[in-house]
Motif scaffolding. Structure first.
Motif, PDB file in Angstrom:
ATOM      1  N   GLY A  17     -11.259  -3.556  -0.750  1.00 11.20           N
ATOM      2  CA  GLY A  17     -10.847  -4.294   0.439  1.00 11.20           C
ATOM      3  C   GLY A  17     -11.074  -5.777   0.351  1.00 11.20           C
ATOM      4  O   GLY A  17     -10.394  -6.556   1.013  1.00 11.20           O
ATOM      5  N   LEU A  18     -12.034  -6.223  -0.507  1.00 17.54           N
ATOM      6  CA  LEU A  18     -12.327  -7.658  -0.588  1.00 17.54           C
ATOM      7  C   LEU A  18     -11.102  -8.430  -1.080  1.00 17.54           C
ATOM      8  O   LEU A  18     -10.751  -9.486  -0.530  1.00 17.54           O
ATOM      9  CB  LEU A  18     -13.516  -7.904  -1.522  1.00 17.54           C
ATOM     10  CG  LEU A  18     -14.894  -7.519  -0.976  1.00 17.54           C
ATOM     11  CD1 LEU A  18     -15.988  -7.983  -1.937  1.00 17.54           C
ATOM     12  CD2 LEU A  18     -15.115  -8.130   0.401  1.00 17.54           C
ATOM     13  N   GLY A  19     -10.456  -7.894  -2.088  1.00 19.63           N
ATOM     14  CA  GLY A  19      -9.268  -8.547  -2.623  1.00 19.63           C
ATOM     15  C   GLY A  19      -8.176  -8.651  -1.581  1.00 19.63           C
ATOM     16  O   GLY A  19      -7.492  -9.663  -1.464  1.00 19.63           O
ATOM     17  N   GLN A  20      -8.049  -7.585  -0.776  1.00 21.52           N
ATOM     18  CA  GLN A  20      -7.027  -7.587   0.266  1.00 21.52           C
ATOM     19  C   GLN A  20      -7.372  -8.649   1.326  1.00 21.52           C
ATOM     20  O   GLN A  20      -6.487  -9.350   1.811  1.00 21.52           O
ATOM     21  CB  GLN A  20      -6.916  -6.207   0.918  1.00 21.52           C
ATOM     22  CG  GLN A  20      -6.099  -5.196   0.131  1.00 21.52           C
ATOM     23  CD  GLN A  20      -6.819  -4.656  -1.087  1.00 21.52           C
ATOM     24  OE1 GLN A  20      -8.008  -4.910  -1.304  1.00 21.52           O
ATOM     25  NE2 GLN A  20      -6.096  -3.931  -1.912  1.00 21.52           N
ATOM     26  N   ASP A 106      -3.424  -2.634  -6.093  1.00 20.72           N
ATOM     27  CA  ASP A 106      -2.747  -3.243  -4.953  1.00 20.72           C
ATOM     28  C   ASP A 106      -3.122  -4.713  -4.826  1.00 20.72           C
ATOM     29  O   ASP A 106      -2.263  -5.578  -4.633  1.00 20.72           O
ATOM     30  CB  ASP A 106      -3.120  -2.476  -3.679  1.00 20.72           C
ATOM     31  CG  ASP A 106      -2.543  -3.133  -2.448  1.00 20.72           C
ATOM     32  OD1 ASP A 106      -1.311  -3.063  -2.293  1.00 20.72           O
ATOM     33  OD2 ASP A 106      -3.315  -3.719  -1.664  1.00 20.72           O
ATOM     34  N   ALA A 107      -4.438  -4.993  -4.988  1.00 20.03           N
ATOM     35  CA  ALA A 107      -4.894  -6.381  -4.877  1.00 20.03           C
ATOM     36  C   ALA A 107      -4.238  -7.239  -5.963  1.00 20.03           C
ATOM     37  O   ALA A 107      -3.789  -8.368  -5.710  1.00 20.03           O
ATOM     38  CB  ALA A 107      -6.409  -6.442  -5.007  1.00 20.03           C
ATOM     39  N   TYR A 108      -4.148  -6.694  -7.171  1.00 17.29           N
ATOM     40  CA  TYR A 108      -3.528  -7.409  -8.284  1.00 17.29           C
ATOM     41  C   TYR A 108      -2.067  -7.724  -7.960  1.00 17.29           C
ATOM     42  O   TYR A 108      -1.595  -8.835  -8.120  1.00 17.29           O
ATOM     43  CB  TYR A 108      -3.631  -6.573  -9.562  1.00 17.29           C
ATOM     44  CG  TYR A 108      -2.926  -7.184 -10.739  1.00 17.29           C
ATOM     45  CD1 TYR A 108      -3.540  -8.177 -11.503  1.00 17.29           C
ATOM     46  CD2 TYR A 108      -1.637  -6.785 -11.089  1.00 17.29           C
ATOM     47  CE1 TYR A 108      -2.896  -8.750 -12.572  1.00 17.29           C
ATOM     48  CE2 TYR A 108      -0.977  -7.355 -12.158  1.00 17.29           C
ATOM     49  CZ  TYR A 108      -1.605  -8.342 -12.902  1.00 17.29           C
ATOM     50  OH  TYR A 108      -0.964  -8.919 -13.954  1.00 17.29           O
ATOM     51  N   ARG A 109      -1.355  -6.697  -7.473  1.00 14.56           N
ATOM     52  CA  ARG A 109       0.065  -6.864  -7.215  1.00 14.56           C
ATOM     53  C   ARG A 109       0.317  -7.928  -6.133  1.00 14.56           C
ATOM     54  O   ARG A 109       1.188  -8.779  -6.284  1.00 14.56           O
ATOM     55  CB  ARG A 109       0.674  -5.521  -6.798  1.00 14.56           C
ATOM     56  CG  ARG A 109       2.079  -5.350  -7.331  1.00 14.56           C
ATOM     57  CD  ARG A 109       2.653  -3.996  -6.963  1.00 14.56           C
ATOM     58  NE  ARG A 109       2.008  -2.897  -7.678  1.00 14.56           N
ATOM     59  CZ  ARG A 109       1.634  -1.765  -7.108  1.00 14.56           C
ATOM     60  NH1 ARG A 109       1.809  -1.580  -5.817  1.00 14.56           N
ATOM     61  NH2 ARG A 109       1.087  -0.815  -7.825  1.00 14.56           N
ATOM     62  N   THR A 110      -0.480  -7.840  -5.052  1.00 11.38           N
ATOM     63  CA  THR A 110      -0.277  -8.820  -3.982  1.00 11.38           C
ATOM     64  C   THR A 110      -0.638 -10.214  -4.473  1.00 11.38           C
ATOM     65  O   THR A 110       0.044 -11.195  -4.161  1.00 11.38           O
ATOM     66  CB  THR A 110      -1.142  -8.466  -2.763  1.00 11.38           C
ATOM     67  OG1 THR A 110      -1.167  -7.052  -2.624  1.00 11.38           O
ATOM     68  CG2 THR A 110      -0.594  -9.078  -1.502  1.00 11.38           C
ATOM     69  N   GLY A 111      -1.740 -10.297  -5.279  1.00  9.99           N
ATOM     70  CA  GLY A 111      -2.126 -11.584  -5.829  1.00  9.99           C
ATOM     71  C   GLY A 111      -1.007 -12.174  -6.680  1.00  9.99           C
ATOM     72  O   GLY A 111      -0.714 -13.379  -6.614  1.00  9.99           O
TER      73      GLY A 111
END
Lengths: 437, 279
Positions: A17-20, A106-111
Motif C-alpha cells: 500500500g505504501l507505493g500506492q 501494481d505499484a510498479y505499473r502505476t509508477g
C-alpha cells in the motif's frame, strides 16, 4: 526518468500500500495497508507454530499427571489438528504472498505510467477496469474459494496422511502422537505379508471386475440398441422407455432392492428356481456366486446407460452410406460389420475408457449390494467382493487405519488418472476445443 | 427360405428377446411396488400380485415411532433444495467464466479440475470429517450443503460445453451496443441458459436426495438423518425383518426422482456424451 516506478515498487515491497499511497492512489493504498497490518499480525503470531506443528506433528500427547493424590488430565498436542491447522495457515499465507506480489507489480505499473506522464487512475476507474477486464476472475472467486477449502485442502491432507502412521490402535490422537514415516505405509502395503496378500487380492479383483463390468454393459447396451434400431421393429419409443427404467431408479433404492431379490432364503429369484425344481443358489453368501451376482446386477444397472448412448450414435450415422451399400448388394450382416460397428466403436471409445475408470471406483454397486461380503478369512479387513475403493472406506470408517486408506486412495488415483488422461487425450474435443465457435 | 420369411423369422426372434429383456428390466420395480402394497411384513410371498392390496405401510412410515420418515423426508428436501440453489450459482458462475473468456491460467484451472475429479471421493472423507469437527459443523445440514455444492463445481464440464456452443457473435454485438459484462451475463446469457440451469439444479437436487455415503458420515443423530441414511439403516440393521415397510419407503423415494428423470432424459444423454469429451 525511472524515478517513480522504482520508488513505488520499493515502497510497496517494504509494506503493502505504501507505493500506492506514493502514487496518490489513496483508497487503494489504505485498503492494502489494512490488509498488510492484519495479515502481518496474523501470520507473525500463527505461522511459526503452524510450521512447527507440520514438521513435528506434536511433542507431548495428552496424558495424566499425578497432582497430589489425584490424576489430572493434561491436554497435549493433537497431531491431526496440528496438521490440518498448519495446512490452513499455509494456504492462507500463500494467498497473502500472491496479494503481496500483485501489490508490488501494481505499484510498479502505476509508477511507470507516472514516469511516462500519464495520470494514475482513480479508485473509481480502477474498479471499473477490474469489472471489465478482470470479469472472469471476479466470477471465479467464490467457486474457487469453496473448491480450495472443501476439495483441494482435504485431498492435500489425505495425501499427507499416507506418509504418516495415523492408524488405530497405536497412533490415534489425542492420547497418542502421529509421526511422519515417509514411504513406510506404501512399503508395508506392498510387501508386508498380512497387508500385501489382501492388497494384491483386492487389486486383481478390482481390475477383473472393471474389465468384465465395462465389457458386459457395453456389449449388452450395443445388442439392445441394435435390436431396437432394426428395420421393421415397431414401438421403438416404448421399448426405449422400458429399458431406460433401471437407469431412472436411484441406485440406492434399486441396489438395496436387488439385495432382497437375491436373498438366498426368501428372495423371489430362489423361489422361482425352486418352482422349476432347481436348487437354491447362494447368490450373496458364496464368494464366487457373489462375484457373479455383482456383475449380473451391474449389467442391469449399466446396460441402459450404454443403450441410450449407442442409440444416439446410431442416429448420427449418415443414411446414404447404407443406401450405397445396398446398391452394391450388401447383406444386413455385412452392413452391420462394415458400417455400423466401426462407426459406433469410433464414436464411443473415449466413453469406454471413462466407463472403465468409473467402474474401478464403482462404490455403489459393491457397497449397497454385498457390502464387500462374504467375509474372507485370509483378508485384512476386506471381504471377497471388496474393491479397492470399498476397502478404503472400511479401513477409514470401521478400522481407523487412516494411513493405509490414504495410501490406497493415492494408488487408485494413479490408476484412474493415467487411464483418464489417456482417454482425454484421445478424445477429439481436446484437440479442437475452439472449433465450435 | 425366401427373403420375406427370413425377415419374419428375424423380427419374431427379436421381439421375443426384447420382451424377455423388458421383463427383466421392469420386474424389480414392479416387484417393489407390489411388495409395498402387500399386507404383512415378510419378504417371502406366495403370489406375485398382492391379493389384498393395502396402504397401511405408507401410513406406518409416517406414524411409527421407531422410524422418523416424515422428519427424514423434510431434512432431505431441505438439504437438496439448498444444495440445488448454491451449486447452481457456483457452477454457473465458474463455467461461464471458463467457457467464454480467455485469460491467463484458464488451461491450468481446467486441468486441475480434471485431475481433482479423479481422486476417489472417499479419500478426502477423513480430512473433511476432521475439518467439520474443528469447525463444529459435524451433524449439521449446513456441512452437507457446502460439501455437495463445492463438489458439483468440479463436475460442471457439461455446463461449460453448453456455453461453448452459444455463438460469440451474440456478446460481441451486445458489447458494441455498449453493454458491460454483467449486463450481458444477466440479460442475455442467463435467459439463454435456462435449460442448463434446470439441468444443474435437478441433478444436484437428485444427487443430494440419494447420497448416503457422505450423509452417513456427517449426520450422527437419528433426527438429523436423510432418507437415504434411514433407508440404508433399515436394510442393514433390520435385515428383511420389515421388508414391506422398506418397499413402501423405496417407492416414496424413487417416484419423485423418476419423475425428475423423465424431464431430464434429454440432458442426461447429452451429459453422457459430453462426459466422454470433457473440453
Amino acid at each position: 526518468m525511472q524515478r517513480h516506478r522504482r520508488t513505488a515498487s520499493i515502497l510497496s515491497f517494504i509494506a503493502m500500500g505504501l507505493g500506492q499511497l506514493y502514487n496518490r492512489q489513496f483508497v487503494k493504498g489504505i485498503l492494502l495497508l489494512c490488509v498488510e497490518i492484519m495479515g502481518g499480525y496474523y501470520f507473525v503470531s500463527k505461522l511459526p507454530h503452524a510450521i512447527w506443528g507440520l514438521v513435528t506433528l506434536g511433542d507431548v500427547p495428552t496424558h495424566l499427571v499425578k497432582v497430589g493424590k489425584r490424576y489430572k488430565n493434561v491436554v497435549g498436542d493433537h497431531s491431526v489438528n496440528l496438521l490440518i491447522g498448519g495446512l490452513v495457515i499455509l494456504i492462507l499465507f500463500s494467498l497473502f504472498i500472491i496479494i503481496y506480489v500483485m501489490n508490488v507489480r501494481d505499484a510498479y505499473r502505476t509508477g511507470k505510467q507516472r514516469d511516462e506522464g500519464i495520470k494514475p487512475s482513480s479508485f473509481r476507474t480502477s474498479m471499473s477496469y477490474v469489472a471489465d477486464k478482470r470479469f472472469p476472475q471476479l466470477l471465479l472467486t467464490l467457486p474457487a474459494i469453496s473448491v480450495l477449502f472443501l476439495t483441494i485442502m482435504p485431498i492435500m491432507m489425505a495425501i499427507l496422511l499416507a506418509f504418516t502412521n495415523y492408524s488405530a490402535p497405536e497412533h490415534i490422537p489425542p492420547a497418542k502422537l502421529v509421526d511422519w514415516v515417509g514411504f513406510q505405509t506404501f512399503i508395508d502395503l506392498l510387501s508386508l505379508k498380512t497387508w500385501s496378500h489382501t492388497f494384491y487380492g483386492v487389486l486383481i479383483w478390482t481390475v477383473i471386475w472393471a474389465v468384465i463390468a465395462t465389457v458386459t454393459t457395453y456389449f449388452g447396451g450395443l445388442l439392445v440398441a441394435l435390436l431396437i434400431d432394426q428395420k421393421g421393429i415397431r414401438f421403438k419409443g416404448l421399448w426405449r422407455s422400458l429399458f431406460i427404467i433401471p437407469y431412472a431408479i436411484p441406485q440406492l433404492i434399486s441396489l438395496l432392492v436387488m439385495r432382497n431379490l437375491f436373498n438366498g432364503q426368501f428372495g423371489p429369484i430362489n423361489q422361482y428356481l425352486s418352482y422349476f425344481g432347481l436348487g437354491k443358489v447362494p447368490w450373496l453368501t458364496d464368494p464366487t456366486w457373489a462375484k457373479v451376482t455383482v456383475i449380473l446386477v451391474n449389467m442391469w444397472v449399466g446396460i441402459p446407460v450404454s443403450m441410450v448412448l449407442i442409440l444416439g450414435v446410431l442416429t448420427a450415422i449418415p443414411k446414404d452410406m447404407y443406401e450405397a451399400a445396398e446398391v452394391d448388394g450388401a447383406t444386413p450382416f455385412q452392413k452391420l460389420r462394415v458400417i455400423t460397428l466401426p462407426f459406433v466403436f469410433f464414436a464411443t471409445t473415449p466413453i469406454l475408457i471413462t466407463q472403465f475408470a468409473g467402474n474401478i471406483n464403482n462404490f455403489n454397486v459393491i457397497f449397497l449390494l454385498t457390502n464387500g461380503e462374504p467375509v474372507n478369512g485370509n483378508y485384512q479387513y476386506a471381504g471377497s467382493t471388496d474393491l479397492l475403493v470399498t476397502w478404503l472406506y472400511k479401513l477409514t470408517l470401521n478400522n481407523n487405519k487412516y494411513n493405509f486408506a490414504s495410501a490406497i486412495g493415492i494408488i487408485i488415483f494413479v490408476l484412474v488418472a493415467s487411464l483418464s488422461i489417456w482417454g482425454y487425450r484421445s478424445s477429439r474435443s481436446f484437440k479442437e476445443e475452439d472449433m465450435i465457435q | 427360405m425366401s427373403m420375406k420369411s427370413k425377415n419374419v423369422f428375424r423380427l419374431s426372434v427379436s421381439y421375443v428377446i426384447l420382451i424377455i429383456l423388458a421383463i427383466a428390466a421392469v420386474y424389480p420395480a414392479v416387484w417393489v411396488l407390489f411388495s409395498a402394497l402387500r399386507p404383512g411384513s415378510s419378504l417371502f410371498s406366495k403370489s406375485f400380485f398382492p391379493s389384498h392390496p393395502t396402504f397401511t405401510h405408507f401410513k406406518e412410515l409416517f406414524t411409527s415411532p421407531s422410524f422418523q420418515f416424515g422428519r427424514w423426508y423434510w431434512n432431505t428436501l431441505k438439504i437438496a433444495t439448498m444444495s440445488m440453489i448454491l451449486s447452481t450459482l457456483l457452477t454457473t458462475l465458474s463455467m461461464y467464466a471458463l467457457s467464454r473468456f480467455r485469460f491467463q491460467g484458464r488451461k491450468t484451472i481446467l486441468t486441475t479440475m480434471l485431475v481433482l475429479g479423479m481422486f476417489p471421493g472417499f479419500m478426502s472423507m477423513v480430512a473433511i470429517y476432521i475439518l467439520l469437527l474443528q469447525l463444529d459443523l459435524l451433524d449439521t445440514h449446513t456441512a452437507l450443503v457446502l460439501v455437495y455444492s463445492s463438489g458439483s463445481v468440479l463436475s460442471g464440464f457439461i455446463v461449460k460445453g453448453f456455453y461453448d456452443t452459444i455463438p460469440r457473435s451474440l456478446d460481441e454485438a451486445a458489447r458494441i451496443d455498449g453493454a458491460n459484462h454483467l449486463t450481458i451475463f444477466w440479460r442475455i446469457m442467463l435467459p439463454l441458459s435456462r435449460p442448463m440451469l434446470t439441468y444443474i439444479g435437478l441433478t444436484t437436487f437428485t444427487g443430494a436426495w440419494v447420497d448416503f455415503i457422505f450423509a452417513r458420515l456427517v449426520l450422527r443423530t437419528k433426527e438429523k438423518w436423510t432418507l437415504a441414511v434411514g433407508m440404508w439403516d433399515m436394510v442393514a440393521n433390520f435385515q428383511n425383518s420389515n421388508f414391506t415397510l422398506f418397499a413402501a419407503g423405496a417407492v416414496l423415494i424413487a417416484i419423485p426422482i423418476m419423475i425428475l428423470f423423465a424431464f431430464l432424459q434429454k440432458f442426461l444423454v447429452q451429459g453422457l456424451t459430453a462426459g466422454a469429451s470433457k473440453g
